[in-house]
Structure formats: structure tokens, C-alpha cells
Design an enzyme around this catalytic site. Structure first.
Site, mmCIF file in Angstrom:
data_model
loop_
_atom_site.group_PDB
_atom_site.id
_atom_site.type_symbol
_atom_site.label_atom_id
_atom_site.label_comp_id
_atom_site.label_asym_id
_atom_site.label_seq_id
_atom_site.Cartn_x
_atom_site.Cartn_y
_atom_site.Cartn_z
ATOM 1 N N CYS A 7 0.848 -1.203 0.000
ATOM 2 C CA CYS A 7 0.000 0.000 0.000
ATOM 3 C C CYS A 7 0.882 1.251 0.000
ATOM 4 C CB CYS A 7 -0.932 0.010 1.209
ATOM 5 S SG CYS A 7 -2.338 -1.109 1.040
ATOM 6 N N HIS A 98 -0.681 -8.657 1.465
ATOM 7 C CA HIS A 98 -1.424 -7.884 0.454
ATOM 8 C C HIS A 98 -1.293 -8.729 -0.807
ATOM 9 C CE1 HIS A 98 -2.172 -3.697 -1.567
ATOM 10 N NE2 HIS A 98 -2.244 -4.627 -2.498
ATOM 11 N N HIS A 100 -0.739 -10.621 -4.058
ATOM 12 C CA HIS A 100 0.159 -10.291 -5.173
ATOM 13 C C HIS A 100 0.512 -11.568 -5.919
ATOM 14 C CE1 HIS A 100 2.548 -11.139 -1.593
ATOM 15 N NE2 HIS A 100 3.426 -11.693 -2.405
HETATM 16 P P1 5GP Z 1 5.351 -13.467 -0.640
HETATM 17 O O1 5GP Z 1 6.233 -14.464 0.012
HETATM 18 O O2 5GP Z 1 4.535 -12.678 0.360
HETATM 19 O O3 5GP Z 1 4.530 -14.060 -1.734
HETATM 20 O O4 5GP Z 1 6.335 -12.469 -1.383
HETATM 21 C C1 5GP Z 1 6.558 -11.143 -1.048
HETATM 22 C C2 5GP Z 1 7.656 -10.658 -1.948
HETATM 23 O O5 5GP Z 1 7.753 -9.260 -1.821
HETATM 24 C C3 5GP Z 1 9.027 -11.249 -1.604
HETATM 25 O O6 5GP Z 1 9.519 -11.982 -2.727
HETATM 26 C C4 5GP Z 1 9.870 -10.021 -1.274
HETATM 27 O O7 5GP Z 1 11.200 -10.133 -1.762
HETATM 28 C C5 5GP Z 1 9.105 -8.894 -1.922
HETATM 29 N N1 5GP Z 1 9.223 -7.627 -1.241
HETATM 30 C C6 5GP Z 1 9.087 -7.407 0.089
HETATM 31 N N2 5GP Z 1 9.242 -6.096 0.377
HETATM 32 C C7 5GP Z 1 9.474 -5.477 -0.822
HETATM 33 C C8 5GP Z 1 9.721 -4.109 -1.172
HETATM 34 O O8 5GP Z 1 9.759 -3.200 -0.338
HETATM 35 N N3 5GP Z 1 9.919 -3.845 -2.501
HETATM 36 C C9 5GP Z 1 9.874 -4.836 -3.450
HETATM 37 N N4 5GP Z 1 10.093 -4.451 -4.705
HETATM 38 N N5 5GP Z 1 9.655 -6.131 -3.140
HETATM 39 C C10 5GP Z 1 9.466 -6.447 -1.844
HETATM 40 ZN ZN ZN Z 2 -1.781 -3.272 1.366
#
Ligand code: 5GP
Ligand code: ZN
Length: 113
Positions: A7, A98, A100
Site C-alpha cells: 500500500c 497484500h 500479489h
Molecule cells: P510473498 O512471500 O509474500 O509471496 O512475497 C513477497 C515478496 O515481496 C518477496 O519476494 C519479497 O522479496 C518482496 N518484497 C518485500 N518487500 C518489498 C519491497 O519493499 N519492494 C519490493 N520491490 N519487493 C518487496
Molecule cells: Zn496493502
């Protein structure tokens, strides 16, 4: 939503290169890439879980896949292939609450295990 990193990025509170944006979603590069192409397709609105999606969210869901198609073309990985991943919950390793979608491409991806 307060304290949500995605967000904050979508509102511009935290700066990040936005590769794609429409009325429903935006796309950024993952900060810790697991493949040469590692993108995140993120709804503008804060939705936590797939289970929270409703019929009214259909345009946003369609927009997520339109963004995938646009980014796959732009990254030129359509012919070699790519993987789409939505992590949900602890066992899947979801760290950002969130919704994605990951787009992974640019190398031979490991078998799913
Ligand atoms: P999840 O495990 O929740 O599916 O993946 C979250 C992803 O978001 C991870 O691969 C992590 O590296 C990425 N991520 C977390 N914080 C940030 C950020 O501040 N910027 C970007 N570009 N990616 C992020
Ligand atoms: Zn959010």
C-alpha cells in the site's frame, strides 16, 4: 492500509520503480529476485487473501492477468516460459499480507516440490 509495504508503494509513500500501472493493479520488480525476471503484480486496493475476493473484484482479477501478458511481452519471456505464483498463508511462505502474483522467468525454474 497502514503498515502495508505494498500500500505504501502504491500510494507513493515509499518510492519504487513502477513498471506498469492501470486502474486496478501495478507491477514492480521483486526486491530479492529469485530469477532474472521476478516481478510482482499487485492490486491497488488492499486485499489480503484469495478467499476475500468477491464477484465485484472481477475487473481487478482480469487486470492482474492483463498485466501478466503485458509484462511477459515486455520482458520477452513468452517463448521460453514463465511461472505465476500466489503464496497464501504460512505454509506457502507468504510474507506480505497484500495479495500479489509473482512472475518468474529468465531461467529454467526448479521443479515444484
Ligand atoms: P510473498 O512471500 O509474500 O509471496 O512475497 C513477497 C515478496 O515481496 C518477496 O519476494 C519479497 O522479496 C518482496 N518484497 C518485500 N518487500 C518489498 C519491497 O519493499 N519492494 C519490493 N520491490 N519487493 C518487496
Ligand atoms: Zn496493502
Amino acid at each position: 492500509m497502514e503498515d502495508c509495504i505494498f500500500c505504501k508503494i502504491s500510494s507513493g509513500q515509499i518510492s519504487s520503480e513502477i513498471l506498469y500501472r492501470d486502474d486496478h493493479v501495478f507491477v514492480i520488480r521483486d526486491i530479492a529476485p529469485k530469477a532474472p525476471t521476478h516481478l510482482l503484480v499487485i492490486p491497488l486496493s488492499h486485499v489480503t487473501r484469495v478467499a476475500d475476493l468477491e464477484t465485484d473484484d472481477s475487473p481487478m482479477i482480469a487486470a492482474m492477468f492483463e498485466a501478466v501478458t503485458a509484462m511477459v511481452l515486455r520482458e520477452d519471456v513468452g517463448n521460453t516460459g514463465y511461472r505465476l505464483i500466489i503464496n497464501q498463508g504460512v505454509d506457502a511462505g507468504q510474507v506480505v499480507d497484500h495479495l500479489h502474483m509473482h512472475i518468474l522467468a529468465g531461467k529454467k525454474l526448479p521443479e515444484m516440490g
